[in-house]
Design a protein around this motif. Structure first.
Motif, short mmCIF file in Angstrom:
data_model
loop_
_atom_site.label_atom_id
_atom_site.label_comp_id
_atom_site.label_asym_id
_atom_site.label_seq_id
_atom_site.Cartn_x
_atom_site.Cartn_y
_atom_site.Cartn_z
N GLN A 135 11.91 25.01 17.44
CA GLN A 135 10.97 23.92 17.22
C GLN A 135 9.53 24.44 17.15
O GLN A 135 8.75 24.04 16.28
N SER A 136 9.19 25.35 18.06
CA SER A 136 7.84 25.93 18.08
C SER A 136 7.56 26.72 16.81
O SER A 136 6.46 26.63 16.23
N PHE A 137 8.55 27.48 16.36
CA PHE A 137 8.40 28.28 15.15
C PHE A 137 8.22 27.37 13.94
O PHE A 137 7.35 27.60 13.09
N TYR A 138 9.01 26.33 13.86
CA TYR A 138 8.91 25.38 12.76
C TYR A 138 7.55 24.69 12.76
O TYR A 138 6.89 24.56 11.72
N ASP A 139 7.10 24.24 13.93
CA ASP A 139 5.82 23.55 14.04
C ASP A 139 4.64 24.42 13.61
O ASP A 139 3.62 23.92 13.13
N SER A 140 4.79 25.73 13.76
CA SER A 140 3.68 26.64 13.42
C SER A 140 3.37 26.62 11.93
O SER A 140 2.26 26.97 11.52
N TYR A 141 4.32 26.18 11.10
CA TYR A 141 4.10 26.10 9.66
C TYR A 141 3.39 24.81 9.25
O TYR A 141 2.99 24.67 8.10
N GLN A 142 3.26 23.89 10.20
CA GLN A 142 2.53 22.63 9.98
C GLN A 142 3.02 21.89 8.72
O GLN A 142 2.24 21.47 7.87
N LEU A 143 4.32 21.74 8.66
CA LEU A 143 4.94 21.05 7.53
C LEU A 143 4.90 19.54 7.72
O LEU A 143 4.87 19.04 8.85
N ALA A 144 4.94 18.82 6.62
CA ALA A 144 4.96 17.36 6.69
C ALA A 144 6.30 16.86 7.22
O ALA A 144 6.36 15.86 7.93
N GLY A 145 7.38 17.55 6.86
CA GLY A 145 8.71 17.16 7.33
C GLY A 145 8.91 17.54 8.79
O GLY A 145 8.15 18.33 9.37
N LYS A 146 9.96 16.98 9.39
CA LYS A 146 10.26 17.22 10.80
C LYS A 146 11.71 17.68 10.97
O LYS A 146 12.57 17.35 10.15
N LEU A 147 11.96 18.40 12.05
CA LEU A 147 13.34 18.73 12.40
C LEU A 147 14.01 17.52 13.01
O LEU A 147 13.37 16.71 13.68
N ASP A 148 15.32 17.38 12.77
CA ASP A 148 16.05 16.25 13.35
C ASP A 148 16.46 16.57 14.79
O ASP A 148 16.07 17.60 15.36
N ALA A 149 17.25 15.70 15.38
CA ALA A 149 17.66 15.85 16.78
C ALA A 149 18.51 17.09 17.01
O ALA A 149 18.63 17.58 18.14
N ASN A 150 19.09 17.63 15.94
CA ASN A 150 19.91 18.84 16.03
C ASN A 150 19.13 20.09 15.66
O ASN A 150 19.71 21.15 15.44
N PHE A 151 17.81 19.95 15.56
CA PHE A 151 16.90 21.05 15.23
C PHE A 151 17.17 21.63 13.83
O PHE A 151 17.09 22.84 13.61
N GLY A 152 17.48 20.74 12.92
CA GLY A 152 17.71 21.14 11.55
C GLY A 152 17.03 20.23 10.54
O GLY A 152 16.52 19.16 10.88
N THR A 153 17.01 20.67 9.29
CA THR A 153 16.48 19.89 8.19
C THR A 153 17.12 20.39 6.89
O THR A 153 17.41 21.60 6.78
N PRO A 154 17.38 19.52 5.93
CA PRO A 154 17.93 19.98 4.65
C PRO A 154 16.90 20.68 3.77
O PRO A 154 17.24 21.23 2.73
N ALA A 155 15.63 20.65 4.19
CA ALA A 155 14.56 21.26 3.40
C ALA A 155 14.45 22.75 3.66
O ALA A 155 14.63 23.22 4.80
N VAL A 156 14.16 23.53 2.62
CA VAL A 156 13.88 24.96 2.76
C VAL A 156 12.52 25.24 2.13
O VAL A 156 12.04 24.48 1.28
N ILE A 157 11.89 26.33 2.55
CA ILE A 157 10.59 26.71 2.01
C ILE A 157 10.63 28.14 1.49
O ILE A 157 11.55 28.91 1.82
N ILE A 158 9.64 28.49 0.68
CA ILE A 158 9.51 29.85 0.16
C ILE A 158 8.38 30.55 0.90
O ILE A 158 7.26 30.03 0.99
N VAL A 159 8.66 31.73 1.43
CA VAL A 159 7.66 32.54 2.14
C VAL A 159 7.56 33.88 1.42
O VAL A 159 8.58 34.53 1.16
N ASP A 160 6.34 34.31 1.09
CA ASP A 160 6.19 35.55 0.34
C ASP A 160 6.12 36.77 1.25
O ASP A 160 6.27 36.67 2.48
N LYS A 161 5.88 37.93 0.67
CA LYS A 161 5.92 39.19 1.42
C LYS A 161 4.82 39.31 2.46
O LYS A 161 4.92 40.12 3.39
N GLU A 162 3.75 38.55 2.29
CA GLU A 162 2.64 38.58 3.25
C GLU A 162 2.71 37.41 4.23
O GLU A 162 1.72 37.10 4.90
N LEU A 163 3.87 36.76 4.29
CA LEU A 163 4.12 35.62 5.19
C LEU A 163 3.31 34.39 4.82
O LEU A 163 3.01 33.55 5.68
#
Length: 233
Positions: A135-163
Motif C-alpha cells: 500500500q505504501s509503495f503504491y501510494d508513493s506513485y500518487q495515482l488517481a486510482g486506489k487499491l481494493d480491499a485485497n491490495f490489488g487493482t486491474p490497472a497497470v502502469i508503465i515505468v521507464d529505465k529512470e523510474l
C-alpha cells in the motif's frame, strides 16, 4: 546456405522492427512523463524464485495483483496476449506484478498456465511483500486510482529505465486534451488500442537514443583519429 540465412535475417529484422515501431499512432515521438524519479522496488522484497527484482534500467509494466490472483487470471491472459507476447523479445522489457506474501503458489500457477501459449516467460516477474508495504509503495506513485480491499487493482502502469512513470498527458492527434496514467487489464481493447501503442513509443524512444549515442561515439572516435594524425604530421 547458413550465410544466406544470416544475411536474410540481418536484412529482414531491422525492417520488421521499423514496421513495428512505425505503426504507433500516438501524436508524439516520446511518451509524456506523469511523475519523475519514483520509488524502486524495495531490495528486501522477494521474487517467485527468491531472486531480487528491480525496475532501474528496465522498461517495466508494473501491476498490483492483490490476493485474488487466480480469480483475476483473465487479466493476466489479456496482458500476456496484448502486450507481453509482442515485446518479450526486448531484453530490457519486463512485467512486474506486486503481490501480497502467501500467494506464491498461485503466482506460479499463472506462470504455468501462460507458458504453453507464450514460451519465453523470463520477462514475467512476481514480487512479494507485506500488504502494508504494498500500500505504501503504491501510494508513493500518487495515482488517481486506489487499491481494493485485497491490495490489488486491474490497472497497470508503465515505468521507464529512470523510474519515471509514463503515460498520456496533453493533446492527442485530434487536438483533444487527454490524461492516462494507467491501463485497464480487464479491457482487451484498452490494452490493444492504447497500451500497445504507448509501449511501442517508449521502446522506440530508447532505441533512437541508443542509436544516437552510438553515432556520437563513432564521431568522437573519428575526430580523435583525425587529431592524432594532424599532430603527428
Amino acid at each position: 546456405m547458413k550465410n544466406k540465412l544470416v544475411l536474410l535475417l540481418l536484412f529482414v529484422l531491422p525492417i520488421g522492427i521499423y514496421l513495428l515501431f512505425s505503426t504507433a499512432t500516438h501524436n508524439s515521438l516520446f511518451l509524456p512523463t506523469i511523475s519523475k524519479a519514483n520509488r524502486e522496488i524495495p531490495s528486501h522484497w522477494i521474487g517467485l524464485h527468491a531472486e531480487k527484482i528491480a525496475m532501474k534500467d528496465k522498461i517495466t509494466v508494473l501491476g498490483f495483483v492483490g490476493n485474488n490472483v487466480i480469480e483475476n487470471r483473465g487479466n493476466f491472459f489479456n496482458l500476456n496476449q496484448k502486450i507481453y507476447n509482442k515485446y518479450k523479445g526486448f531484453k530490457d522489457f519486463q512485467m512486474v506484478m506486486v503481490t501480497p506474501i502467501g500467494n506464491e503458489a498461485k503466482a506460479q500457477q499463472i506462470i504455468d498456465e501462460l507458458a504453453p501459449i507464450t514460451g519465453e516467460m523470463t520477462g514475467w516477474k512476481f514480487v512479494f511483500a507485506a500488504p502494508q508495504e504494498i500500500q505504501s509503495f503504491y501510494d508513493s506513485y500518487q495515482l488517481a486510482g486506489k487499491l481494493d480491499a485485497n491490495f490489488g487493482t486491474p490497472a497497470v502502469i508503465i515505468v521507464d529505465k529512470e523510474l519515471n512513470h509514463r503515460g498520456r498527458k496533453g493533446k492527442n492527434k485530434k487536438g483533444v486534451e487527454e490524461y492516462k496514467e494507467s491501463y485497464n487489464t480487464i479491457s482487451a481493447a484498452d490494452l490493444h488500442n492504447e497500451m500497445t501503442d504507448d509501449v511501442k513509443i517508449i521502446l522506440r524512444e530508447y532505441r533512437l537514443a541508443l542509436k544516437k549515442n552510438k553515432n556520437e561515439r563513432k564521431d568522437t572516435f573519428r575526430d580523435n583519429i583525425k587529431q592524432n594524425i594532424e599532430r603527428n604530421k
